[in-house]
Design an enzyme around this catalytic site. Structure first.
Site, PDB file in Angstrom:
ATOM      1  CG  HIS A 209      -0.501   0.335   2.057  1.00  0.00           C
ATOM      2  ND1 HIS A 209       0.423  -0.646   3.321  1.00  0.00           N
ATOM      3  CD2 HIS A 209      -0.572   1.265   3.681  1.00  0.00           C
ATOM      4  CE1 HIS A 209       0.858  -0.410   4.062  1.00  0.00           C
ATOM      5  NE2 HIS A 209       0.707   1.221   4.416  1.00  0.00           N
TER       6      HIS A 209
HETATM    7  N1  UDP Z   1      -3.190  -5.968   8.722  1.00  0.00           N
HETATM    8  C1  UDP Z   1      -5.206  -6.824   9.445  1.00  0.00           C
HETATM    9  N2  UDP Z   1      -5.247  -6.540   7.810  1.00  0.00           N
HETATM   10  C2  UDP Z   1      -5.333  -6.310   6.857  1.00  0.00           C
HETATM   11  C3  UDP Z   1      -3.752  -6.512   6.152  1.00  0.00           C
HETATM   12  C4  UDP Z   1      -3.046  -5.465   7.571  1.00  0.00           C
HETATM   13  O1  UDP Z   1      -5.593  -6.840  10.119  1.00  0.00           O
HETATM   14  O2  UDP Z   1      -5.216  -7.255   5.541  1.00  0.00           O
HETATM   15  C5  UDP Z   1      -2.747  -5.148  10.453  1.00  0.00           C
HETATM   16  C6  UDP Z   1      -1.562  -6.287  10.091  1.00  0.00           C
HETATM   17  O3  UDP Z   1      -1.480  -6.858  10.792  1.00  0.00           O
HETATM   18  C7  UDP Z   1      -0.671  -4.528  10.958  1.00  0.00           C
HETATM   19  C8  UDP Z   1      -1.429  -3.920  10.874  1.00  0.00           C
HETATM   20  O4  UDP Z   1      -2.677  -4.069  10.000  1.00  0.00           O
HETATM   21  O5  UDP Z   1      -1.302  -5.189  12.196  1.00  0.00           O
HETATM   22  C9  UDP Z   1      -0.415  -2.940   9.483  1.00  0.00           C
HETATM   23  O6  UDP Z   1      -1.401  -2.152   8.922  1.00  0.00           O
HETATM   24  P1  UDP Z   1      -0.150  -1.153   7.917  1.00  0.00           P
HETATM   25  O7  UDP Z   1       0.411  -2.458   7.034  1.00  0.00           O
HETATM   26  O8  UDP Z   1      -1.720  -0.870   7.145  1.00  0.00           O
HETATM   27  O9  UDP Z   1       0.307  -0.251   8.540  1.00  0.00           O
HETATM   28  P2  UDP Z   1       1.637   0.228   8.551  1.00  0.00           P
HETATM   29  O10 UDP Z   1       2.234  -1.131   9.388  1.00  0.00           O
HETATM   30  O11 UDP Z   1       2.452  -0.283   7.225  1.00  0.00           O
HETATM   31  O12 UDP Z   1       1.953   1.627   9.028  1.00  0.00           O
END
Ligand code: UDP
Length: 361
Positions: A209
């Site tokens: 993303h």
């Molecule tokens: N996550 C979720 N469902 C999904 C994708 C991600 O529950 O389909 C959770 C994942 O386990 C993690 C969090 O969302 O805890 C991460 O979110 P994201 O990748 O949006 O943010 P980042 O960590 O890159 O800031």
């Protein structure tokens, strides 16, 4: 003590859940601590927001600022305007922000200018990559934070380099891992598990993303096609983030192994990750979760603000080219997973430490 807790986006919800539980535990012991939960509305899709409140038993927010989407400036500005009103109407002793999204930075600025102490959970992490909006949010937030809670000694050292007062920096562990620890016995297979013929280890989980990977349609397609070809006999489960979905539009992708699904709720997603052969992602949070679960993780980025997932954990930093992924994934198939451990204090108790420390301030 009256705390206003801010949450705006999916990873925020996962981080505040155990902090709220830790506060409620103190309340049940008769300690004078209250909180008000403010949802900025930065993420508002049901499966990026409401589902997480329901599954993680997060109380209904006391206020929803409903800012929704916009450019970086539109969103940041809208959150600031709405949060200023919120703080005027509901004064507090301390504003607690988590992570590195626009809500984190916007609310920290408003709180500081309202002479309210700012607490930043997951402070001090740095990718060194100023093209990421998150890196700007981290630096600005930490420049005005009063109490820093960090996930690693590297993060604490980064803050010292920026001139933070050592007495205000607390290395407490990782609240994302608190949530994982608290919910590991509740994770469950998604509805498509049988339909897709999934079994432990016969699939890879893919999430993408970040603007660097998804904002340019042709390079996103090249990446998806390359990953699809890399999988061999394995299926690829790809929960598609709304940002990525918008770029893909209704293109026909002709992918053989890749199964696109909606963004998953936390309990289904962690089940998928825990039982996968490997994860390919550009998420920061997921590289922490795979580290604790011991699942090999390939991060499609040139840098990480979470170096311990690489030095101690299961994370391999790939860069954004499919060629690098092919090489590193090939090495993994040949040599097996690298030995991995769990970073210090990622033990599920970070939130309790945070509240304990805040009560002494
Ligand atoms: N996550 C979720 N469902 C999904 C994708 C991600 O529950 O389909 C959770 C994942 O386990 C993690 C969090 O969302 O805890 C991460 O979110 P994201 O990748 O949006 O943010 P980042 O960590 O890159 O800031």
């Amino acid at each position: 003590m009256k705390i206003t807790i801010v949450a705006g986006a999916r990873p925020n919800f996962i981080k505040i859940a155990p902090i709220i539980k830790a506060i409620e535990k103190k309340q049940s012991e008769g300690i004078d601590i209250t909180y008000r939960l403010v949802h900025t509305g930065q993420h508002y899709d049901k499966n990026l927001s409401d589902t997480f409140f329901e599954e993680l038993n997060i109380p209904h927010p006391n206020a929803n600022l409903e800012v929704k989407s916009g450019t970086q400036a539109e969103q940041t500005g809208a959150i600031m305007v709405a949060f200023e009103k919120e703080l005027q109407q509901h004064p507090c002793d301390l504003v607690l922000v988590v992570g590195d999204v626009n809500s984190t930075m916007a609310c920290a600025i408003v709180a500081k200018k309202s002479h309210i102490k700012v607490t930043h959970v997951e402070a001090g992490i740095r990718s060194g990559d100023m093209s990421m909006p998150e890196e700007i949010n981290r630096i600005v937030t930490d420049s005005i934070t009063d109490y820093f809670f960090t996930t690693s000694t590297t993060a604490s050292e980064n803050l010292l380099k920026y001139g933070a007062n050592p007495n205000d920096i607390h290395f407490v562990g990782n609240v994302m891992i608190d949530t994982l620890t608290q919910n590991l016995n509740r994770i469950s297979a998604p509805v498509f598990w049988d339909e897709f013929g999934l079994t432990t280890g016969n699939y890879i989980v893919l999430t993408l993303h970040r603007p660097a990977n998804v904002d340019e349609a042709q390079s996103l397609l090249t990446l998806l096609q390359g990953i699809d070809a890399l999988a061999g006999e394995k299926k690829i489960i790809f929960p598609v983030h709304p940002r990525t979905k918008a770029i893909l539009g209704d293109r026909s992708l002709a992918l053989k192994n890749t199964l696109m699904v909606e963004p998953q709720g936390y309990l289904n997603f962690m089940f998928l990750v825990k039982n996968s052969f490997a994860v390919i992602t550009d998420s920061g949070g997921i590289s922490e979760e795979t580290t604790v679960l011991g699942v090999p993780c390939f991060t499609m980025r040139n840098n990480t603000e979470r170096p311990e997932t690489q030095t101690i954990g299961t994370n391999t930093l790939v860069g954004t080219s499919i060629e690098n992924l092919k090489k590193l994934f090939g090495d993994f198939l040949k040599d097996g997973p690298k030995p991995a451990g769990i970073p210090e204090l990622w033990d599920g108790k970070a939130s309790e430490r945070i509240i304990e420390i805040l009560l002494q301030k």
